[in-house]
Design a protein around this motif. Structure first.
Motif, PDB file in Angstrom:
ATOM      1  N   GLN A   1       0.838  -1.203   0.000  1.00  0.00           N
ATOM      2  CA  GLN A   1       0.000   0.000   0.000  1.00  0.00           C
ATOM      3  C   GLN A   1       0.871   1.251   0.000  1.00  0.00           C
ATOM      4  N   LEU A   2       1.924   1.239   0.803  1.00  0.00           N
ATOM      5  CA  LEU A   2       2.839   2.380   0.836  1.00  0.00           C
ATOM      6  C   LEU A   2       3.493   2.589  -0.528  1.00  0.00           C
ATOM      7  N   ALA A   3       3.897   1.488  -1.179  1.00  0.00           N
ATOM      8  CA  ALA A   3       4.508   1.595  -2.504  1.00  0.00           C
ATOM      9  C   ALA A   3       3.524   2.202  -3.502  1.00  0.00           C
ATOM     10  N   ASP A   4       2.246   1.835  -3.394  1.00  0.00           N
ATOM     11  CA  ASP A   4       1.230   2.418  -4.279  1.00  0.00           C
ATOM     12  C   ASP A   4       1.057   3.917  -4.027  1.00  0.00           C
ATOM     13  N   LEU A   5       1.246   4.342  -2.788  1.00  0.00           N
ATOM     14  CA  LEU A   5       1.089   5.756  -2.428  1.00  0.00           C
ATOM     15  C   LEU A   5       2.347   6.577  -2.705  1.00  0.00           C
ATOM     16  N   ALA A   6       3.462   5.902  -2.955  1.00  0.00           N
ATOM     17  CA  ALA A   6       4.757   6.573  -3.050  1.00  0.00           C
ATOM     18  C   ALA A   6       4.888   7.405  -4.319  1.00  0.00           C
ATOM     19  N   ASP A   7       5.677   8.459  -4.185  1.00  0.00           N
ATOM     20  CA  ASP A   7       6.064   9.300  -5.315  1.00  0.00           C
ATOM     21  C   ASP A   7       7.503   8.962  -5.665  1.00  0.00           C
ATOM     22  N   GLN A   8       7.766   8.840  -6.967  1.00  0.00           N
ATOM     23  CA  GLN A   8       9.132   8.565  -7.399  1.00  0.00           C
ATOM     24  C   GLN A   8       9.842   9.882  -7.661  1.00  0.00           C
ATOM     25  N   GLU A   9      11.044   9.969  -7.123  1.00  0.00           N
ATOM     26  CA  GLU A   9      11.904  11.130  -7.360  1.00  0.00           C
ATOM     27  C   GLU A   9      13.289  10.590  -7.672  1.00  0.00           C
ATOM     28  N   GLY A  10      13.661  10.655  -8.924  1.00  0.00           N
ATOM     29  CA  GLY A  10      14.935  10.072  -9.338  1.00  0.00           C
ATOM     30  C   GLY A  10      14.914   8.575  -9.116  1.00  0.00           C
ATOM     31  N   ASP A  11      15.880   8.068  -8.350  1.00  0.00           N
ATOM     32  CA  ASP A  11      15.948   6.629  -8.078  1.00  0.00           C
ATOM     33  C   ASP A  11      15.326   6.255  -6.727  1.00  0.00           C
ATOM     34  N   SER A  12      14.501   7.160  -6.165  1.00  0.00           N
ATOM     35  CA  SER A  12      13.951   6.938  -4.823  1.00  0.00           C
ATOM     36  C   SER A  12      12.429   6.994  -4.815  1.00  0.00           C
ATOM     37  N   LEU A  13      11.846   6.236  -3.872  1.00  0.00           N
ATOM     38  CA  LEU A  13      10.408   6.292  -3.613  1.00  0.00           C
ATOM     39  C   LEU A  13      10.198   6.946  -2.252  1.00  0.00           C
ATOM     40  N   TRP A  14       9.264   7.898  -2.208  1.00  0.00           N
ATOM     41  CA  TRP A  14       8.980   8.653  -0.991  1.00  0.00           C
ATOM     42  C   TRP A  14       7.494   8.593  -0.689  1.00  0.00           C
ATOM     43  N   VAL A  15       7.161   8.517   0.600  1.00  0.00           N
ATOM     44  CA  VAL A  15       5.778   8.677   1.036  1.00  0.00           C
ATOM     45  C   VAL A  15       5.719   9.917   1.912  1.00  0.00           C
ATOM     46  N   SER A  16       4.541  10.531   1.951  1.00  0.00           N
ATOM     47  CA  SER A  16       4.355  11.744   2.743  1.00  0.00           C
ATOM     48  C   SER A  16       3.298  11.520   3.804  1.00  0.00           C
ATOM     49  N   SER A  17       3.520  12.111   4.948  1.00  0.00           N
ATOM     50  CA  SER A  17       2.558  12.068   6.040  1.00  0.00           C
ATOM     51  C   SER A  17       2.720  13.334   6.851  1.00  0.00           C
ATOM     52  N   MET A  18       1.620  14.033   7.064  1.00  0.00           N
ATOM     53  CA  MET A  18       1.602  15.260   7.850  1.00  0.00           C
ATOM     54  C   MET A  18       2.614  16.285   7.350  1.00  0.00           C
ATOM     55  N   GLY A  19       2.750  16.370   6.035  1.00  0.00           N
ATOM     56  CA  GLY A  19       3.635  17.361   5.446  1.00  0.00           C
ATOM     57  C   GLY A  19       5.100  16.984   5.459  1.00  0.00           C
ATOM     58  N   LYS A  20       5.442  15.804   5.949  1.00  0.00           N
ATOM     59  CA  LYS A  20       6.833  15.344   5.979  1.00  0.00           C
ATOM     60  C   LYS A  20       6.996  14.206   4.983  1.00  0.00           C
ATOM     61  N   ARG A  21       8.223  14.060   4.477  1.00  0.00           N
ATOM     62  CA  ARG A  21       8.505  12.984   3.522  1.00  0.00           C
ATOM     63  C   ARG A  21       9.379  11.930   4.176  1.00  0.00           C
ATOM     64  N   PHE A  22       9.104  10.676   3.825  1.00  0.00           N
ATOM     65  CA  PHE A  22       9.845   9.545   4.375  1.00  0.00           C
ATOM     66  C   PHE A  22      10.304   8.656   3.238  1.00  0.00           C
ATOM     67  N   LEU A  23      11.578   8.297   3.231  1.00  0.00           N
ATOM     68  CA  LEU A  23      12.154   7.461   2.186  1.00  0.00           C
ATOM     69  C   LEU A  23      11.643   6.035   2.329  1.00  0.00           C
ATOM     70  N   LEU A  24      11.049   5.523   1.264  1.00  0.00           N
ATOM     71  CA  LEU A  24      10.543   4.154   1.264  1.00  0.00           C
ATOM     72  C   LEU A  24      11.547   3.191   0.650  1.00  0.00           C
ATOM     73  N   GLY A  25      12.318   3.659  -0.319  1.00  0.00           N
ATOM     74  CA  GLY A  25      13.312   2.795  -0.928  1.00  0.00           C
ATOM     75  C   GLY A  25      13.966   3.440  -2.130  1.00  0.00           C
ATOM     76  N   ARG A  26      15.046   2.793  -2.581  1.00  0.00           N
ATOM     77  CA  ARG A  26      15.789   3.249  -3.759  1.00  0.00           C
ATOM     78  C   ARG A  26      15.880   2.123  -4.767  1.00  0.00           C
ATOM     79  N   PHE A  27      15.928   2.508  -6.028  1.00  0.00           N
ATOM     80  CA  PHE A  27      16.119   1.539  -7.106  1.00  0.00           C
ATOM     81  C   PHE A  27      17.617   1.340  -7.310  1.00  0.00           C
TER      82      PHE A  27
END
Length: 188
Positions: free
Chosen positions: A161-187
């Motif tokens: 579910q987090l991966a589905d919500l994630a935004d890709q930025e370059g080689d990284s996936l990020w999720v946001s919560s309460m205006g903060k970003r959290f790194l989910l993973g890198r390719f």
């Protein structure tokens, strides 16, 4: 319209959820104040799915698991069930909690990620919390900070579910919560 309504403060928007979380935590026993001498090793184990076992058999009474989770304490890499007069070391495979569901809560366009744990408590991913992914070989181990040095393993379905919500930025996936970003993973 005020400029404040144009730039909502995520902390204020989720104040009610945070108050509920703090209220629930305030009902917990003050295990951080209890430091009796070690009573010994208890034949109790929490597996990677957050299931509790005593002498090899699974504890199936959910109320008992919830009770034990309230007197759980972590010191360095060891876990203890502690009372004012007893301190029993137990085994934890990965983390004492498991995040088994996730919902996105929104207010005024600001999203928050609210995780439900195996003890029925809820954790809002915020400044006070944390999300990270450890790697064991090629296996990602997504973790969530719960309280007092205690963490939760994020179950596979929630990680997807987090991966589905994630935004890709370059080689990284990020999720946001309460205006903060959290790194989910890198390719790679």
């Amino acid at each position: 319209m005020t400029s404040e309504s144009n730039n909502p403060d995520p902390q204020k928007l989720f104040d009610s959820i945070m108050k509920q979380q703090l209220h629930a935590e305030s009902k917990l026993p003050p295990v951080h104040k209890w430091n009796p001498p070690l009573s010994g090793d208890l034949d109790m184990r929490i597996d990677r799915e957050g299931r509790w076992f005593y002498q090899g058999g699974e504890i199936t009474r959910h109320a008992l698991v919830k009770l034990f989770s309230t007197i759980l304490k972590r010191v360095d890499d060891d876990y203890y069930l502690v009372t004012p007069v007893e301190n029993w070391r137990i085994q934890v495979d990965i983390a004492p909690f498991a995040a088994h569901s996730l919902k996105v809560v929104q207010e005024n366009g600001v999203a928050g990620l609210l995780f439900t744990l195996n003890d029925d408590s809820e954790v809002l991913l915020s400044d006070d919390g944390g999300l990270w992914v450890e790697v064991d070989g090629d296996t990602p181990i997504p973790m969530l900070k719960v309280r007092g040095g205690l963490n939760a393993l994020i179950n596979r379905n929630v990680f997807y579910q987090l991966a589905d919500l994630a935004d890709q930025e370059g080689d990284s996936l990020w999720v946001s919560s309460m205006g903060k970003r959290f790194l989910l993973g890198r390719f790679d």
